[in-house]
Design a protein around this motif. Structure first.
Motif, PDB file in Angstrom:
ATOM      1  N   LEU A 177      74.904  17.514  35.408  1.00  0.00           N
ATOM      2  CA  LEU A 177      75.652  18.082  36.526  1.00  0.00           C
ATOM      3  C   LEU A 177      76.746  19.024  36.046  1.00  0.00           C
ATOM      4  CD1 LEU A 177      76.169  14.880  38.725  1.00  0.00           C
ATOM      5  CD2 LEU A 177      74.489  16.696  39.088  1.00  0.00           C
ATOM      6  N   ASP A 178      77.000  20.035  36.826  1.00  0.00           N
ATOM      7  CA  ASP A 178      78.156  20.902  36.618  1.00  0.00           C
ATOM      8  C   ASP A 178      79.338  20.208  37.280  1.00  0.00           C
ATOM      9  OD1 ASP A 178      80.203  22.814  36.891  1.00  0.00           O
ATOM     10  OD2 ASP A 178      78.756  24.454  36.818  1.00  0.00           O
ATOM     11  N   LEU A 179      80.246  19.684  36.473  1.00  0.00           N
ATOM     12  CA  LEU A 179      81.334  18.868  37.003  1.00  0.00           C
ATOM     13  C   LEU A 179      82.305  19.665  37.860  1.00  0.00           C
ATOM     14  CD1 LEU A 179      82.048  16.676  33.846  1.00  0.00           C
ATOM     15  CD2 LEU A 179      80.534  16.209  35.777  1.00  0.00           C
ATOM     16  N   VAL A 180      82.453  20.951  37.576  1.00  0.00           N
ATOM     17  CA  VAL A 180      83.335  21.790  38.386  1.00  0.00           C
ATOM     18  C   VAL A 180      82.771  21.937  39.790  1.00  0.00           C
ATOM     19  CG1 VAL A 180      84.359  24.069  38.643  1.00  0.00           C
ATOM     20  CG2 VAL A 180      84.208  23.015  36.369  1.00  0.00           C
ATOM     21  N   LYS A 181      81.480  22.253  39.868  1.00  0.00           N
ATOM     22  CA  LYS A 181      80.842  22.400  41.176  1.00  0.00           C
ATOM     23  C   LYS A 181      80.864  21.090  41.962  1.00  0.00           C
ATOM     24  CE  LYS A 181      77.647  26.139  39.972  1.00  0.00           C
ATOM     25  NZ  LYS A 181      76.212  26.534  39.841  1.00  0.00           N
ATOM     26  N   MET A 182      80.775  19.957  41.232  1.00  0.00           N
ATOM     27  CA  MET A 182      80.759  18.658  41.896  1.00  0.00           C
ATOM     28  C   MET A 182      82.177  18.132  42.146  1.00  0.00           C
ATOM     29  SD  MET A 182      77.562  18.179  42.290  1.00  0.00           S
ATOM     30  CE  MET A 182      77.507  16.490  42.832  1.00  0.00           C
ATOM     31  N   ASN A 183      83.185  18.911  41.723  1.00  0.00           N
ATOM     32  CA  ASN A 183      84.578  18.541  41.930  1.00  0.00           C
ATOM     33  C   ASN A 183      84.911  17.179  41.316  1.00  0.00           C
ATOM     34  OD1 ASN A 183      87.196  18.994  42.856  1.00  0.00           O
ATOM     35  ND2 ASN A 183      86.822  17.937  44.799  1.00  0.00           N
ATOM     36  N   VAL A 184      84.468  16.979  40.059  1.00  0.00           N
ATOM     37  CA  VAL A 184      84.744  15.744  39.334  1.00  0.00           C
ATOM     38  C   VAL A 184      85.885  16.004  38.355  1.00  0.00           C
ATOM     39  CG1 VAL A 184      83.812  13.993  37.782  1.00  0.00           C
ATOM     40  CG2 VAL A 184      82.336  15.030  39.531  1.00  0.00           C
ATOM     41  N   SER A 185      86.913  15.172  38.391  1.00  0.00           N
ATOM     42  CA  SER A 185      88.079  15.372  37.529  1.00  0.00           C
ATOM     43  C   SER A 185      87.937  14.571  36.238  1.00  0.00           C
ATOM     44  CB  SER A 185      89.356  14.934  38.242  1.00  0.00           C
ATOM     45  OG  SER A 185      89.361  13.527  38.429  1.00  0.00           O
ATOM     46  N   ILE A 186      88.660  14.997  35.201  1.00  0.00           N
ATOM     47  CA  ILE A 186      88.645  14.263  33.939  1.00  0.00           C
ATOM     48  C   ILE A 186      89.204  12.864  34.124  1.00  0.00           C
ATOM     49  CG2 ILE A 186      90.889  15.228  33.261  1.00  0.00           C
ATOM     50  CD1 ILE A 186      88.011  14.282  30.878  1.00  0.00           C
ATOM     51  N   GLU A 187      90.207  12.718  34.998  1.00  0.00           N
ATOM     52  CA  GLU A 187      90.789  11.400  35.244  1.00  0.00           C
ATOM     53  C   GLU A 187      89.752  10.450  35.843  1.00  0.00           C
ATOM     54  OE1 GLU A 187      92.127  14.254  36.202  1.00  0.00           O
ATOM     55  OE2 GLU A 187      93.871  14.377  34.866  1.00  0.00           O
ATOM     56  N   ALA A 188      88.936  10.972  36.767  1.00  0.00           N
ATOM     57  CA  ALA A 188      87.894  10.144  37.381  1.00  0.00           C
ATOM     58  C   ALA A 188      86.841   9.754  36.351  1.00  0.00           C
ATOM     59  CB  ALA A 188      87.243  10.892  38.545  1.00  0.00           C
ATOM     60  N   LEU A 189      86.493  10.679  35.453  1.00  0.00           N
ATOM     61  CA  LEU A 189      85.510  10.382  34.406  1.00  0.00           C
ATOM     62  C   LEU A 189      86.005   9.282  33.478  1.00  0.00           C
ATOM     63  CD1 LEU A 189      84.278  13.946  33.360  1.00  0.00           C
ATOM     64  CD2 LEU A 189      83.025  12.239  34.682  1.00  0.00           C
ATOM     65  N   LEU A 190      87.272   9.373  33.076  1.00  0.00           N
ATOM     66  CA  LEU A 190      87.826   8.379  32.163  1.00  0.00           C
ATOM     67  C   LEU A 190      87.952   7.018  32.827  1.00  0.00           C
ATOM     68  CD1 LEU A 190      90.573  10.552  30.433  1.00  0.00           C
ATOM     69  CD2 LEU A 190      88.333   9.911  29.543  1.00  0.00           C
ATOM     70  N   ALA A 191      88.347   6.998  34.084  1.00  0.00           N
ATOM     71  CA  ALA A 191      88.447   5.733  34.812  1.00  0.00           C
ATOM     72  C   ALA A 191      87.068   5.089  34.942  1.00  0.00           C
ATOM     73  CB  ALA A 191      89.060   5.966  36.196  1.00  0.00           C
ATOM     74  N   ASP A 192      86.067   5.905  35.228  1.00  0.00           N
ATOM     75  CA  ASP A 192      84.705   5.395  35.332  1.00  0.00           C
ATOM     76  C   ASP A 192      84.225   4.859  33.984  1.00  0.00           C
ATOM     77  OD1 ASP A 192      81.989   5.257  36.754  1.00  0.00           O
ATOM     78  OD2 ASP A 192      81.519   6.533  35.025  1.00  0.00           O
ATOM     79  N   ASN A 193      84.577   5.557  32.916  1.00  0.00           N
ATOM     80  CA  ASN A 193      84.175   5.109  31.582  1.00  0.00           C
ATOM     81  C   ASN A 193      84.789   3.753  31.241  1.00  0.00           C
ATOM     82  OD1 ASN A 193      82.766   6.286  29.013  1.00  0.00           O
ATOM     83  ND2 ASN A 193      84.590   5.235  28.283  1.00  0.00           N
ATOM     84  N   ASN A 194      86.057   3.566  31.600  1.00  0.00           N
ATOM     85  CA  ASN A 194      86.716   2.284  31.360  1.00  0.00           C
ATOM     86  C   ASN A 194      86.018   1.147  32.082  1.00  0.00           C
ATOM     87  OD1 ASN A 194      88.662   3.354  29.699  1.00  0.00           O
ATOM     88  ND2 ASN A 194      90.204   3.556  31.301  1.00  0.00           N
ATOM     89  N   ARG A 195      85.632   1.389  33.327  1.00  0.00           N
ATOM     90  CA  ARG A 195      84.955   0.346  34.110  1.00  0.00           C
ATOM     91  C   ARG A 195      83.611  -0.014  33.481  1.00  0.00           C
ATOM     92  NH1 ARG A 195      87.136   3.391  38.444  1.00  0.00           N
ATOM     93  NH2 ARG A 195      85.195   4.597  38.649  1.00  0.00           N
ATOM     94  N   ARG A 196      82.869   1.000  33.076  1.00  0.00           N
ATOM     95  CA  ARG A 196      81.551   0.734  32.509  1.00  0.00           C
ATOM     96  C   ARG A 196      81.649   0.114  31.117  1.00  0.00           C
ATOM     97  NH1 ARG A 196      78.094   5.427  32.130  1.00  0.00           N
ATOM     98  NH2 ARG A 196      79.932   6.769  32.055  1.00  0.00           N
ATOM     99  N   LEU A 197      82.655   0.487  30.344  1.00  0.00           N
ATOM    100  CA  LEU A 197      82.836  -0.116  29.026  1.00  0.00           C
ATOM    101  C   LEU A 197      83.177  -1.594  29.152  1.00  0.00           C
ATOM    102  CD1 LEU A 197      82.999   0.184  25.970  1.00  0.00           C
ATOM    103  CD2 LEU A 197      85.374   0.879  26.224  1.00  0.00           C
TER     104      LEU A 197
END
Length: 438
Positions: free
Chosen positions: A232-252
């Motif tokens: 996915l193109d994260l800019v087009k999908m309006n995904v922020s770096i903060e959201a990515l990191l928070a999601d990574n923490n949950r999955r880890l």
């Protein structure tokens, strides 16, 4: 709550991190050195397992043989023909901007060998590197065209740095040795399969560190991971770096709680992101290694249920008890124990040593109790394993037979049931010792 704090990311530029600057200076001063335990980008376990696999496959001998027949077995011509015929070579006159990017990364990482860069028209979000087999031939780094639709310039730097990291870490050479000794459809011993997979995963984490050094920005590495994972193109999908990191923490957190496993050749993204986070922020190599232990523990997991762990403990403790019943633990008995542990542990001998150092009888009783709780149908298999240990040294001692009867009675088997199991095993697999015959 403590673990959540431990895993919390601080999105900071590398230039603001005193520690990472130290690692960067260390890296720059050691670029001309061979990767070893002192190299800041290495992972000690990856190096150790690589050496173990190489030695187990008699790498020095096999490679010498291959050098003698290189004219008929070289893969250089195959790869060169494939890339020159089906891909676009990155030339200065043809693609000046990307050419400059590739060679800037190459220079930054201290790659002195020749490298040819290619772009292949492929919709899969991927890249790869191929080390030259013949001395003097250029290595190959290929970037699939799909990456150019998703990646920023800095993200492409990370990808190129990652692939050059594989070349610097000499991952292809070991892969070629494995593929030669075990061609397609060949049966690879289970323990070796696990160690090859673990080495591949750790090598990816090492290559990620090179990618990070190429771009000097943790956020860029994180977005590159998620783009490659999602397409996915994260800019087009309006995904922020903060959201990515928070999601990574949950999955880890899911993997750290012993629920998830990483069984592919590449570690799962939550591990890769956190590994780079540790690499960027640890205050010393000791802190980095300590933080990596928790992540590597996930990669070491083979079994995925409670029964597997108790089974491993039973195999080790029961094997030691039976082998020692005649006061003479034979090499054949230890070899059988380790071969049985191999399907459950990546380092079976180390696990057996750890069990031997503790209270073996307590471990045995605990394993038996829990296995019968989880699956009472394991009684027969547990007994037959212990019989196999008895017969493995080709000597059936009276004390060993008494031990089998006592164990059978303790788990609810009658004496005749135990005797039948022993008799069947003798008929099916017992071979007298040559010493006894001669």
């Amino acid at each position: 709550e403590k673990r959540s704090k431990k895993l919390k990311f601080i999105s900071t530029s590398i230039k603001d991190m005193a520690l990472t600057n130290n690692i960067w200076n260390w890296f720059k001063s050691s670029k001309d050195e061979t990767i070893d335990t002192c190299h800041p980008l290495s992972i000690e376990l990856e190096r150790q397992i690589g050496e173990q696999i190489y030695n187990a496959l008699q790498g020095n001998i096999v490679e010498e043989v291959l050098r003698e027949i290189k004219t008929s077995s070289s893969s250089d011509a195959y790869w060169r023909s494939n890339m020159e015929g089906h891909s676009l070579k990155v030339e200065k006159e043809l693609l000046p901007d990307f050419y400059q990017l590739c060679h800037e990364v190459k220079e930054k990482l201290g790659v002195k060998d020749k490298v040819d860069f290619y772009i292949t028209g492929d919709s899969s979000v991927n890249a790869f590197s191929v080390a030259a087999e013949s001395e003097g031939e250029p290595h190959i780094v290929n970037i699939n065209s799909a990456l150019f639709d998703l990646m920023t310039t800095d993200e492409l730097r990370f990808v190129v740095g990652h692939e050059l990291g594989h070349l610097l870490n000499k991952d292809t050479a070991l892969a070629r040795l494995i593929q030669f000794v075990f061609p397609p459809n060949a049966e690879v011993p289970v323990t070796l399969q696990y160690k090859i997979r673990l080495h591949e995963q750790l090598a990816e984490l090492v290559a990620d560190r090179y990618g990070y050094m190429a771009v000097e920005n943790l956020d860029v590495c994180v977005t590159a991971f998620f783009k490659m994972a999602s397409g996915l193109d994260l800019v087009k999908m309006n995904v922020s770096i903060e959201a990515l990191l928070a999601d990574n923490n949950r999955r880890l957190e899911y993997f750290l709680k012993d629920k998830g496993m990483s069984r592919a050749s590449h570690p799962v993204n939550p591990i890769r992101v956190q590994a780079l986070n540790l690499f960027a922020k640890s205050k010393s190599k000791e802190d980095l290694d300590k933080g990596m232990e928790e992540l590597i523990a996930i990669l070491l997991k083979v079994g995925d249920c409670e029964q597997d762990e108790y089974t491993a403990k039973f195999i080790a403790s029961a094997g030691l008890i039976v082998a020692n019943a005649d006061d003479n633990i034979a090499k054949d008995e230890i070899d059988l124990i380790i071969s049985q542990l191999a399907s459950l542990k990546i380092f079976p001998r180390q696990f057996l040593d750890e069990i031997a150092k503790g209270d073996v009888m307590e471990t045995f009783n605990d394993a038996v109790t829990n296995l019968l709780r989880i699956n009472p149908g394991m009684r027969d298999g547990m007994l037959r394993y212990m019989i196999a240990i008895v017969m493995s040294d080709k000597i059936i001692a009276k004390d060993e037979v008494e031990l089998l009867y006592n164990f059978g009675e303790s788990i609810g088997l009658s004496k005749i049931e135990v005797a039948n199991a022993i008799a069947e095993s003798i008929q099916q697999s017992y071979v007298p010792s040559l010493d006894a015959i001669c």
